[in-house]
Every structure is written in C-alpha cells, then in structure tokens.
Design a protein around this motif. Structure first.
Motif, PDB file in Angstrom:
ATOM      1  N   PHE B 194       0.853  -1.195   0.000  1.00 27.19           N
ATOM      2  CA  PHE B 194       0.000   0.000   0.000  1.00 27.19           C
ATOM      3  C   PHE B 194       0.884   1.238   0.000  1.00 27.19           C
ATOM      4  CE2 PHE B 194      -2.358   3.405   2.157  1.00 27.19           C
ATOM      5  CZ  PHE B 194      -3.506   3.442   1.386  1.00 27.19           C
ATOM      6  N   VAL B 195       0.743   2.043  -1.049  1.00 25.19           N
ATOM      7  CA  VAL B 195       1.571   3.244  -1.165  1.00 25.19           C
ATOM      8  C   VAL B 195       0.662   4.461  -1.268  1.00 25.19           C
ATOM      9  CG1 VAL B 195       3.341   4.445  -2.496  1.00 25.19           C
ATOM     10  CG2 VAL B 195       3.366   1.940  -2.376  1.00 25.19           C
ATOM     11  N   GLU B 196       0.798   5.356  -0.297  1.00 31.03           N
ATOM     12  CA  GLU B 196       0.077   6.625  -0.369  1.00 31.03           C
ATOM     13  C   GLU B 196       0.977   7.639  -1.059  1.00 31.03           C
ATOM     14  OE1 GLU B 196      -0.378   8.734   3.337  1.00 31.03           O
ATOM     15  OE2 GLU B 196      -2.130   9.817   2.611  1.00 31.03           O
ATOM     16  N   ILE B 197       0.434   8.276  -2.097  1.00 37.01           N
ATOM     17  CA  ILE B 197       1.212   9.303  -2.799  1.00 37.01           C
ATOM     18  C   ILE B 197       0.457  10.627  -2.686  1.00 37.01           C
ATOM     19  CG2 ILE B 197       2.251   9.990  -5.000  1.00 37.01           C
ATOM     20  CD1 ILE B 197       2.057   6.952  -5.814  1.00 37.01           C
ATOM     21  N   PHE B 198       1.053  11.576  -1.972  1.00 41.97           N
ATOM     22  CA  PHE B 198       0.426  12.901  -1.895  1.00 41.97           C
ATOM     23  C   PHE B 198       0.457  13.517  -3.282  1.00 41.97           C
ATOM     24  CE2 PHE B 198       1.973  12.649   2.639  1.00 41.97           C
ATOM     25  CZ  PHE B 198       0.708  12.527   3.187  1.00 41.97           C
ATOM     26  N   GLN B 199      -0.706  13.946  -3.746  1.00 40.42           N
ATOM     27  CA  GLN B 199      -0.808  14.412  -5.128  1.00 40.42           C
ATOM     28  C   GLN B 199      -1.583  15.721  -5.136  1.00 40.42           C
ATOM     29  OE1 GLN B 199      -4.132  13.043  -7.005  1.00 40.42           O
ATOM     30  NE2 GLN B 199      -3.807  14.848  -8.307  1.00 40.42           N
ATOM     31  N   ASN B 200      -0.969  16.712  -5.714  1.00 39.19           N
ATOM     32  CA  ASN B 200      -1.590  18.036  -5.701  1.00 39.19           C
ATOM     33  C   ASN B 200      -2.684  18.145  -6.766  1.00 39.19           C
ATOM     34  OD1 ASN B 200      -1.786  20.715  -4.700  1.00 39.19           O
ATOM     35  ND2 ASN B 200      -0.824  21.425  -6.609  1.00 39.19           N
ATOM     36  N   CYS B 201      -3.891  18.538  -6.317  1.00 37.12           N
ATOM     37  CA  CYS B 201      -4.969  18.859  -7.263  1.00 37.12           C
ATOM     38  C   CYS B 201      -4.964  20.370  -7.391  1.00 37.12           C
ATOM     39  CB  CYS B 201      -6.315  18.367  -6.752  1.00 37.12           C
ATOM     40  SG  CYS B 201      -7.696  18.945  -7.766  1.00 37.12           S
ATOM     41  N   ASN B 202      -4.376  20.852  -8.482  1.00 39.50           N
ATOM     42  CA  ASN B 202      -4.170  22.297  -8.593  1.00 39.50           C
ATOM     43  C   ASN B 202      -5.444  23.046  -8.924  1.00 39.50           C
ATOM     44  OD1 ASN B 202      -4.000  20.947 -11.077  1.00 39.50           O
ATOM     45  ND2 ASN B 202      -3.126  22.756 -12.046  1.00 39.50           N
ATOM     46  N   VAL B 203      -6.535  22.324  -9.195  1.00 32.11           N
ATOM     47  CA  VAL B 203      -7.791  22.996  -9.503  1.00 32.11           C
ATOM     48  C   VAL B 203      -8.682  23.113  -8.266  1.00 32.11           C
ATOM     49  CG1 VAL B 203      -9.914  22.879 -10.858  1.00 32.11           C
ATOM     50  CG2 VAL B 203      -7.724  22.348 -11.931  1.00 32.11           C
ATOM     51  N   PHE B 204      -8.823  22.019  -7.531  1.00 31.37           N
ATOM     52  CA  PHE B 204      -9.778  22.040  -6.418  1.00 31.37           C
ATOM     53  C   PHE B 204      -9.146  22.054  -5.034  1.00 31.37           C
ATOM     54  CE2 PHE B 204     -12.265  20.176  -9.923  1.00 31.37           C
ATOM     55  CZ  PHE B 204     -13.261  21.141  -9.985  1.00 31.37           C
ATOM     56  N   ASN B 205      -7.848  21.792  -4.927  1.00 28.24           N
ATOM     57  CA  ASN B 205      -7.230  21.754  -3.591  1.00 28.24           C
ATOM     58  C   ASN B 205      -5.767  22.130  -3.710  1.00 28.24           C
ATOM     59  OD1 ASN B 205      -7.428  21.409  -0.841  1.00 28.24           O
ATOM     60  ND2 ASN B 205      -7.031  19.201  -0.886  1.00 28.24           N
ATOM     61  N   ASP B 206      -5.522  23.192  -4.448  1.00 25.71           N
ATOM     62  CA  ASP B 206      -4.141  23.553  -4.769  1.00 25.71           C
ATOM     63  C   ASP B 206      -3.366  23.874  -3.502  1.00 25.71           C
ATOM     64  OD1 ASP B 206      -2.021  23.947  -6.443  1.00 25.71           O
ATOM     65  OD2 ASP B 206      -2.461  26.069  -6.812  1.00 25.71           O
ATOM     66  N   GLY B 207      -2.177  23.348  -3.459  1.00 25.41           N
ATOM     67  CA  GLY B 207      -1.282  23.676  -2.342  1.00 25.41           C
ATOM     68  C   GLY B 207      -1.582  22.922  -1.065  1.00 25.41           C
ATOM     69  N   ALA B 208      -2.357  21.838  -1.174  1.00 24.75           N
ATOM     70  CA  ALA B 208      -2.739  21.093   0.028  1.00 24.75           C
ATOM     71  C   ALA B 208      -1.531  20.570   0.793  1.00 24.75           C
ATOM     72  CB  ALA B 208      -3.662  19.936  -0.355  1.00 24.75           C
ATOM     73  N   PHE B 209      -0.408  20.399   0.081  1.00 23.01           N
ATOM     74  CA  PHE B 209       0.755  19.799   0.752  1.00 23.01           C
ATOM     75  C   PHE B 209       1.955  20.743   0.809  1.00 23.01           C
ATOM     76  CE2 PHE B 209      -1.733  16.524  -1.503  1.00 23.01           C
ATOM     77  CZ  PHE B 209      -2.301  15.940  -0.385  1.00 23.01           C
ATOM     78  N   LEU B 210       1.683  22.008   0.524  1.00 25.38           N
ATOM     79  CA  LEU B 210       2.782  22.977   0.512  1.00 25.38           C
ATOM     80  C   LEU B 210       3.476  23.073   1.862  1.00 25.38           C
ATOM     81  CD1 LEU B 210       1.616  26.037  -1.637  1.00 25.38           C
ATOM     82  CD2 LEU B 210       3.512  24.445  -2.074  1.00 25.38           C
ATOM     83  N   HIS B 211       2.713  22.748   2.931  1.00 25.81           N
ATOM     84  CA  HIS B 211       3.327  22.879   4.259  1.00 25.81           C
ATOM     85  C   HIS B 211       4.428  21.855   4.498  1.00 25.81           C
ATOM     86  CE1 HIS B 211      -0.103  20.171   4.540  1.00 25.81           C
ATOM     87  NE2 HIS B 211       0.247  19.771   5.743  1.00 25.81           N
ATOM     88  N   PHE B 212       4.597  20.931   3.596  1.00 25.69           N
ATOM     89  CA  PHE B 212       5.792  20.073   3.713  1.00 25.69           C
ATOM     90  C   PHE B 212       6.489  19.809   2.377  1.00 25.69           C
ATOM     91  CE2 PHE B 212       2.072  17.162   3.994  1.00 25.69           C
ATOM     92  CZ  PHE B 212       2.252  16.424   2.846  1.00 25.69           C
ATOM     93  N   THR B 213       6.025  20.507   1.311  1.00 31.29           N
ATOM     94  CA  THR B 213       6.699  20.294   0.028  1.00 31.29           C
ATOM     95  C   THR B 213       7.413  21.558  -0.481  1.00 31.29           C
ATOM     96  OG1 THR B 213       4.638  20.776  -1.132  1.00 31.29           O
ATOM     97  CG2 THR B 213       5.148  18.464  -0.750  1.00 31.29           C
ATOM     98  N   THR B 214       7.303  22.639   0.243  1.00 34.69           N
ATOM     99  CA  THR B 214       7.944  23.878  -0.213  1.00 34.69           C
ATOM    100  C   THR B 214       9.464  23.709  -0.160  1.00 34.69           C
ATOM    101  OG1 THR B 214       6.084  25.103   0.658  1.00 34.69           O
ATOM    102  CG2 THR B 214       8.065  26.367   0.166  1.00 34.69           C
ATOM    103  N   LYS B 215      10.087  24.097  -1.256  1.00 33.51           N
ATOM    104  CA  LYS B 215      11.512  23.825  -1.417  1.00 33.51           C
ATOM    105  C   LYS B 215      12.357  24.292  -0.230  1.00 33.51           C
ATOM    106  CE  LYS B 215      13.161  22.686  -5.917  1.00 33.51           C
ATOM    107  NZ  LYS B 215      12.902  23.094  -7.291  1.00 33.51           N
ATOM    108  N   GLY B 216      12.214  25.530   0.153  1.00 32.37           N
ATOM    109  CA  GLY B 216      13.099  26.090   1.161  1.00 32.37           C
ATOM    110  C   GLY B 216      12.957  25.452   2.538  1.00 32.37           C
TER     111      GLY B 216
END
Lengths: 631, 338
Positions: B194-216
């Motif tokens: 079982f593999v969960e892959i966080f996947q950004n939906c840029n239309v309906f939930n854009d940036g849902a994972f930015l709190h841990f995917t932001t480069k800096g």
C-alpha cells in the motif's frame, strides 16, 4: 421388491400383504432441532435406491435454532415418492408426522382428510400446547377425528430402547427422529440398510451415538411390527423410469456440478466468487469441495467484491461465475453492467428467494425476473436462462457458460429456493455426449488488433489472453468506439454500440432450441406457459386436465432472454394463454408488452410452490383468487 | 519482448488530466520505474476504479482495466488469483479507496494478496468537481460543505496498518526520486503493498501539501524514514523523533544537543517490526506539530492469498490426479433402472 434387505438385519417384514400404492406423500415436521431435514433426506435416499420416482420439498425456518416449541421454529420436509413419473412434492400429505404441537398446528390443514397422522404425544405438554396456541389438547378433544391418528409416546419409546447405551438424556432425545424414521420404514416396507450405513459413516468417531441411533431406528421399526397399530402397510413399486444409471440430486448440487462440467468441457479452470447467502451458499460449499478439478473459490468480503473478483477472473481468461440470491444480485448490479460494457463472459447465479429486501430467506419465489432483465443502469442487456427442475440445473449451467463464452456476455441463471433444496432422481448423463463449451482466445497479435474486434456472425468480441505479448490493451466501463476500442463520446457510436450489445443477445436465439408444446402441438384452447420451478406443478396439472378431457397444453421457457424464436407464433396457436408465476406477473408483463397478447396471470406469492390443484382450478376457468392479481 | 525504456510504457492516448495536475509527475515516475523491474511488459497489469487517478491505465501501454468506483482491489484480486504470474497494480484515489471502496481495500490488505495499491491522495474529490473527501481536513469548505466539513478524516496509512498491511509506504508526486525508490520497493515486496502518494490537485485543492513540500523548508518538514537508521531530519540532521519518555508512546520532536538530547535518544527505525506500533505512531505525524514521515513504514513477510488459493488447488489436484466428471456424477449412491 425381490430381495428383502430388511431381513439382512434380521428384522421381520410387515405382516400381511402390503397395500400397493402408486404414490405417497409424507411430510415430516417438528422443531428446527428435531432433525426433520435429516429424517426426510434419509427416507428420500432410501426411496430413490428402491427405484421410486420422487420429488422433495424441504421447508425450514431461517432461524438455526428457533426457540423450542414455537410456531416459527417448525421445520418440515415433504416427499412424494411413486411407482410412476411424478413432477411435484404433492399437494397434500397422505402422512403427517408432527413431533410437537407447533408442528401439528402449522401443518394439519394440509393433511388429506382421512390421512395418517403420527404424533409424538410426549411433546404435547401444557407448556408446548400453550406455545403453539392450543387452548385444549387436540389429542383429547375431537379436533383430529377426520384423520387416522396415531399418538405415540415416541420420546418414551426411544428412551426405553436406548436405556442401556449410557447416552445422556439430551443425546437420547436427539435419537427420536431415527425412531420415527424406523416406524415409517415399517409402514412403507422399506429396508434400513441405507440409513444404517449413513449412521455408521456420519458418527464414525462417536460410536455410542451411532449405536444409539441404530437402536432407535430398529426400535421404531419393531414398534410398528409388535404394536400392530397399523391395520395396513404400504408398498410402492419402483417407477418405470427410462433405463439408465440414476442418482438423487438437489438443485444446488446440480448447479455446482454443471459449472464444474462446463469447466471441463471448456478446458478452463472454474472461478467462483461468492458471499454466503441463503439459499445459494450450498453452491459455494459444493464447489469448494472440488478444488481437484482446478476450481478456485473465493469467499469475498461482500457481494460486490464477489462479482468484481469474478469479473477480474473473466478478463484473465477463466470460466467465471458468481452466485447469490436476490439481495446480493441487487448489490452486484453495477458490476454486472461493467461486464456488459466490457463484454466479458460471466455467469451470474441467482437462487431466488422471497423478497423484497431480506424478505423470507428460506422461502421460494420467482420475483427477480425483471431484476435480471432490467436491474442495471442504462441499456444493459444480459442473457437469462432458468432451469425447470433440480436436475435441470446441471444442463442449464453448461448452457449458461456456452452462451457466455460464445457471445462474450454476462448470463444470469435464475434458480430458486425450491429448486435449490429440492431433489429428484436424475438419470446420469453420458459424459461423452455433454454439450461442448468453447473458449476461443486470441494469443498472438493480428492486424489492427483492438479488444473490441468482433466476430461478424455472433458479434462476440475477441477474448485476448491477458499476459500475451503484443496484445496489451485497455478496457473499462466507459463507452468505447466500435471502430477502435478507444474511449468514445460520439453520439452515433453510442447508438451503434447500444444496438450491438442488444443484437448479441438477440442473436443467441439462433442457437437455442425452439419451445416445445406438451399436449396439443397444433394449438388449442389453453396454453399454460411458465418458467423455472413451476414446471412440475404445471406439467402434472396439464396431465390431469387432459385426462379430464380438457384441451390444455403446457410449454416451459428455459430461455428468458432471448426468448425462443418460435414463441410468438406458438402463443398465437392458443385461444387462452395462462402464465402461472410465483410473482405478480413478471413473465406476463414481458409477454404482453412484446407480443401484444391478452395472456392471463396466475399468481401466487406465498413463499411456497404452486399446488397442482391451484393450477387445475385455473384451467377449469375458476377465477384467479390469488392475492397478487396484477394487471 | 522486454521493455527497456520509459517510452515503451507510454500510450498513444492523449492524457486528459488538467494541466499542472500532480498525476502527470506520478505517471512519469511509474513509466520510469517499470522498465527497471525486469518484468515483461505483457505481464504488467494496471487496474483502477473511478476518479481522476483512475484514468491512469489508459496512459500505460500495458494491460489495463478501468473498472467501477471503489472495486479495483476486488477485481485485481480475481486477476491475481487467476494468474499469479502477473504483476498487478491498482491505481486509486482517496475517495475511491477509502470511501466507496473502503471495504475492498482493508480486505485486500488483510488477505495480503500480492498486488500493489498506489493511492493518490489529493484530499479532495476532483472528477466530481470539488467535494471534500475522507482525507480532507476538518472544517474544509467545499461545494458540499459551504459551512465547513464536520467529518473527521482518515489517515490512510493508519487504516492500512490497522488492516495489518504487510507493506506500507508514502511518497509525494513532486519528489520523483523518492517516489521511484518507494515504487521499486513496493514492486519487490511479496504481498499487498500500500503506497500513499500525496498528489496536488491544482484545480480544487491547490497547495494542500505545501506545508511540507515547499523547497526552502522541506528539509525541516519532511522526515525520511530509513530502515535501521535513526529518525533524524533537518538540513543538518540535527533534529529527530523520540518517544516521550518511559511511560509515554507519544512521539516528540527534539533537537540534538538541546536539553541533553543525544543521537542515542532518537528512535532507530525498524520497518520489519511485526507489532505495527511504531509505524502507526509515525503515520499520525504532520506539520506543524512534527515533520511528515515519508518512505517505507512497514515491510514484513506474511503468506499471500494468491499463493494460498493456488496451493490448495495444486494440493487437491495432486491428491486426486484422476478427477473426472464421470467419477463425480457416478460417485455416491446410485441405482440402475433396467
């Protein structure tokens, strides 16, 4: 009977000359815990081995052990055995065995006037009488005067016979059914051997219980002899069945074996995905016992998973089957639609039971025909076949697979609770002559291959063998292009694909036999037209009606979608068409809408099969009194 | 033919996901990993349910089956049991797997059927145009929850672990290298992966994972789990996870050198731990409380369902090599009518 198997265990034959009978109907009834199903099936197999024709009707509650002595806990097993061909378990018993007051209460009204009533009087205690709703003890008032009553202290007699065995009170109590069976064996001059063998095998590891049951069986038999309660005993000679090797078989067993045989005929492993449900579970049990035929059974987490896994198996190239009863088929609807869209060969067994919703799980009904026809979203045609007797399930399963593989479509098999649990003697078919079931796979790439390339004649799509190099393809539930197999929203294409799916089913009619008429083949006054488990009652009623001089004929549909090609023409040969169904008129609706004929319904929705007399009344023109009069 | 490049796994079908969708990155990663597995292309099967993610099989030049909503694990079970040689991959989403198909998911995991389940989690219903999903955060305002969602979400990995999944992992659409490592591990695992892959939906939930995917900031917000290694994170690996003391199972974030914390206090990860406790504790972590753990949470060995089914059949066949319909029909009590 020439040999006297009874004497092999040193028991006397019934005194005097037994009365020759053509047939007899016995109903065993008691608490669900009284072992009536076992008693009935023992008598059945003994009668079968003696060469009688027979039909059985087990009728039991859904509760496994309902509270003792209650009306809803009564379990019954009716058996009709005969020296001639018979088709039904009989309208009214000649002999009723009632192991307690509740069983008497539930069953007495069915017993023939003047019939034999055997009662376990030990169970007629004030408490039990009260539970059954008797205000006075029927054994002490005049209420049973119309019957030949034999009130016997069966409990006490069994205790006496088993006194030396060291069995507990409870264990002794459980042997009552064997005592009763022994008594009935005496009454009908039957050998004990089959049951003695059964006891030996069944209680292999419990020798004292085996001994107790043996003693009870013999004591019951001897009681008949010594007590001289019966003024006459009966003999029913073997029936003049077609020569051959016979066995007794239930509908569910024949269904499972038919599926196994189809797998062997097609050279494919059988996959059965199912979820336990009454009355279909026995098919899962039976198939799970036959893994040596390469059968894979998956008991899935739910009905949807069961059909889904089966669809996966079909796509992968197995002989794929799922089975359930109405509530489960409702859950499978969407997935069956996927098999229609993806054009996969899938057999869906529906062992129908009384609905709606949970309904009456152990009672029979044929009210899922329209569900099979239309119970999916969109235009979603499937083939539908319906066995007409327990043994016929074998042939119709093979037929269902032939159609599924030949046309790459789902095929629904409509059995029902009465066929599933009922049994009849079956002339074992010649295996070499079984119909062929052909699976044609594509395993190598062809020009412009796509997964919806079709056979011009049948319109069946190709069946690419998953795992073959060069045939990689994608399929699914989205509409696809007729030309390329790719997803398509094109309006003309959708029209065309809808027609193709319908034409595949219609085209099957070319390969199914014409409907035959029993009776006046050229046409006449009345045609009884039915489908499924009503066959027996309809055939018997037709025979009797014709003997009475009525111009009545019978035809029975084993193919419900498509109908046989001659159906329309055949219907028009008769002045009246009567359609008996255990529903409110589902086949009737299809016939009227398709053929615009004034067919009449004869409808019964009681959870019980038709009686011959009910159909006879309809033939005689009596108004249909059934409560479900529909149209 | 054994495929050798990513290109062999691409179809001629126009990909119909929204521009900028995280699914593109996942598709590319899967297409890159497939040629490295040593499995002939024709033995690879992709099966999906319904939803944006479930269009995936159309874009893979393998055998593929786009089925019905939630049922892909059940259909995959039938495929794998029927032909255990096949490498069977299920593509699903948070709604497909955890809502309508929740039952099939947990039962596939408990049976340990040897299939790979890739669940794209975008915490939203995309194809139906933006309703909250079973992984959406409480209070989420969507078309169906104008006053905010009152549902409590699932943590997918906690569900999988609760079902005793033998392989549980997590990655992110835009972390291609990490994702491909996880996919390879899943492919190599015997049993349900079982593999969960966080996947950004840029239309309906854009940036849902930015709190841990932001480069800096991602070095401080991602915890890369590695078997046998201490749970350290941060740009200079100076922060880590320890349990909150002898009498507490609460993981806490600590900094090496602060309050006497040394590397010996940091939990050393064991993905083969059969109890499932540690991965369960980690599955609940997420910023801002703690970094999001990524990687292989659990990889244990258990008997697989498909092997079990086929072993029983083989066993029965060995015991009755002369099975025939003739014998079946004539077995038991029979009689002759002459």
């Amino acid at each position: 009977m020439t040999a006297s198997p009874t004497q092999m265990v040193n028991l006397p034959r019934p005194k005097g000359r037994p009365v020759d009978l053509e047939s007899a109907v016995i109903r065993f009834s008691g608490d669900s815990g009284d072992g009536m199903q076992l008693t009935g099936s023992q008598f059945t197999n003994t009668a079968a081995l003696a060469g009688n024709d027979l039909v059985t009707f087990p009728d039991f509650p859904a509760e496994i052990r309902a509270p003792a002595g209650t009306l809803f806990g009564v379990s019954g097993f009716q058996l009709n055995f005969a020296a001639k061909s018979i088709y039904t378990p009989g309208d009214a018993p000649d002999v009723l065995v009632a192991m307690n007051p509740a069983a008497l209460k539930v069953n007495l009204s069915d017993l023939k006037t003047g019939g034999i009533l055997i009662i376990n009087q030990d169970a007629f205690t004030p408490a039990n009488l009260d539970k059954a709703g008797f205000t006075s003890n029927p054994l002490e008032d005049d209420s049973l005067n119309a019957y030949r009553l034999f009130a016997i202290d069966i409990g006490t007699q069994t205790e006496r016979a088993l006194a030396e065995t060291g069995l507990s009170f409870k264990e002794v109590g459980r042997a009552k059914n064997f005592w009763t069976l022994g008594l009935l064996y005496y009454l009908y001059d039957r050998p004990l051997e089959y049951t003695l063998r059964f006891i030996e095998q069944k209680f292999k590891s419990k020798e004292t219980i085996a001994e107790g049951n043996r003693l009870a069986l013999k004591a019951g038999y001897l009681y008949g002899d010594v007590s001289e309660i019966f003024q006459e005993t009966y003999e029913i000679n073997s029936a003049q069945l077609e020569p051959g090797l016979y066995r007794n078989i239930t509908g569910n067993q024949a269904t499972a074996w038919g599926a196994i045989a189809a797998g062997q005929q097609a050279g494919l492993p059988l996959f059965y995905g199912s979820y336990p449900i009454t009355p279909a579970s026995d098919v899962l049990h039976e198939l799970s016992r036959h893994k040596h035929f390469g059968v894979k059974t998956v008991q899935a987490e739910d009905e949807i998973a069961a059909v889904a896994a089966t669809i996966g198996a079909a796509w992968t190239g197995q002989l794929a089957m799922t089975g359930s009863s109405g509530p489960g088929i409702a859950l499978k609807g969407e997935a069956i639609g996927l098999a229609v869209a993806a054009e996969l060969p899938l057999v869906v067994l529906n062992v129908q039971r009384a609905g709606p919703s949970t309904g009456m799980p152990t009672k029979t009904e044929q009210a899922d025909l329209l569900q099979a026809m239309f119970g999916r979203n969109g235009e979603s045609p499937v083939a539908i076949v319906a066995p007409q007797s327990p043994a016929d399930c074998f042939e119709m399963m093979i037929e269902a697979f032939r159609l599924a593989l030949g046309y790459m479509v789902p095929v629904i098999v409509l059995s029902d609770g009465y066929l599933a649990n009922g049994s009849e003697p079956w002339k074992i078919p010649d295996v070499a002559a079984l119909p062929k079931v052909k699976a044609t796979f594509q395993t190598t790439p062809s020009d412009d291959f796509h997964p919806f390339q079709r056979d011009e004649d049948t319109l069946a799509r190709v069946w690419p063998k998953i795992g073959s190099p060069g045939l990689e393809h994608r399929i699914g539930g989205l509409e696809r292009s007729y030309e390329t197999g790719h997803i398509s929203y094109d309006p003309d294409n959708h029209q065309r694909m809808t027609e193709v799916r319908a034409k595949k089913i219609e085209g099957m009619a070319r390969t199914i036999p014409d409907l035959k008429v029993y009776g006046s083949e050229q046409g006449g006054d009345i045609l009884l037209l039915g489908w499924g488990s009503t066959f027996g009652a309809m055939r018997q009623a037709t025979q009797i009606g014709r003997e009475q001089g009525l111009d009545v004929s019978h035809a029975h549909l084993r193919y419900l979608n498509p109908f046989p090609r001659n159906l329309s023409e055949l219907l028009h040969r008769f002045k009246r068409v009567i359609v008996p169904e255990m529903n409110t008129g589902q086949l009737l609706m299809l016939l009227r809408s398709r053929y615009l004929i004034p067919a009449e319904g004869l409808n019964k929705i009681e959870g019980k099969p038709f009686r011959v007399s009910e159909i006879l009344s309809a033939i005689h023109g009596e108004k249909n009194k059934s409560r479900g009069q529909p149209w | 033919m054994v495929a050798v490049t990513k290109k062999d796994f691409q179809t001629d079908q126009e990909v119909r996901w929204c521009p900028g969708c995280g699914d593109y990155a996942i598709l590319a990663s899967v297409q890159r990993v497939m040629p490295t597995l040593g499995i002939p292309k024709e033995k690879i099967i992709f099966i999906s349910g319904i939803g944006c993610s479930s269009r995936f099989p159309y874009y893979m030049n393998t055998y593929g089956f786009h089925t019905i909503h939630g049922r892909a694990p059940a259909i995959a079970t039938g495929v794998k049991v029927s032909n255990p040689e096949l490498s069977v991959w299920v593509i699903t989403g948070d709604g497909d797997a955890l809502s309508i198909g929740g039952n099939h998911l947990i039962h596939a995991l408990r049976r340990n059927i040897n299939i790979k389940i890739l669940m794209f989690n975008n915490r939203i219903y995309g194809l139906t145009k933006g309703q909250y999903s079973p992984t959406s955060e409480p209070g989420k305002k969507t078309k169906s929850t104008p006053m905010g969602s009152i549902d409590q979400p699932f943590t997918p990995l906690s569900v999988a672990l609760g079902a005793n999944a033998s392989f549980v992992a997590r990655s992110v659409d835009r972390e291609a290298k990490h994702l491909e490592m996880v996919l390879k591990r899943a492919a190599e695992h015997k049993g349900t992966a079982f593999v969960e892959i966080f996947q950004n939906c840029n239309v309906f939930n854009d940036g849902a994972f930015l709190h841990f995917t932001t480069k800096g900031t991602k070095a401080d917000t991602q915890l890369h789990i590695q078997h046998g290694k201490p749970l350290l994170f941060g740009a200079d690996k100076q922060r880590g996870i320890r349990l909150g003391g002898l009498h507490s199972l609460t993981p806490e974030v600590v900094t090496l050198g602060e309050n006497g914390v040394t590397e010996r206090d940091i939990l050393v990860y064991d993905e083969t731990d059969t109890s499932g406790t540690l991965p369960f504790l980690l599955s609940k972590l997420e910023p801002p409380v703690a970094p999001i753990p990524l990687g292989v949470f659990r990889a244990i060995e258990r008997p697989t369902y498909d092997e079990g089914v086929n072993a029983q059949v083989a066993d029965a066949q060995n015991k009755s090599p002369d099975a025939s319909i003739e014998k079946l029909l004539k077995g038991g009590d029979t009689w002759v009518v002459s």
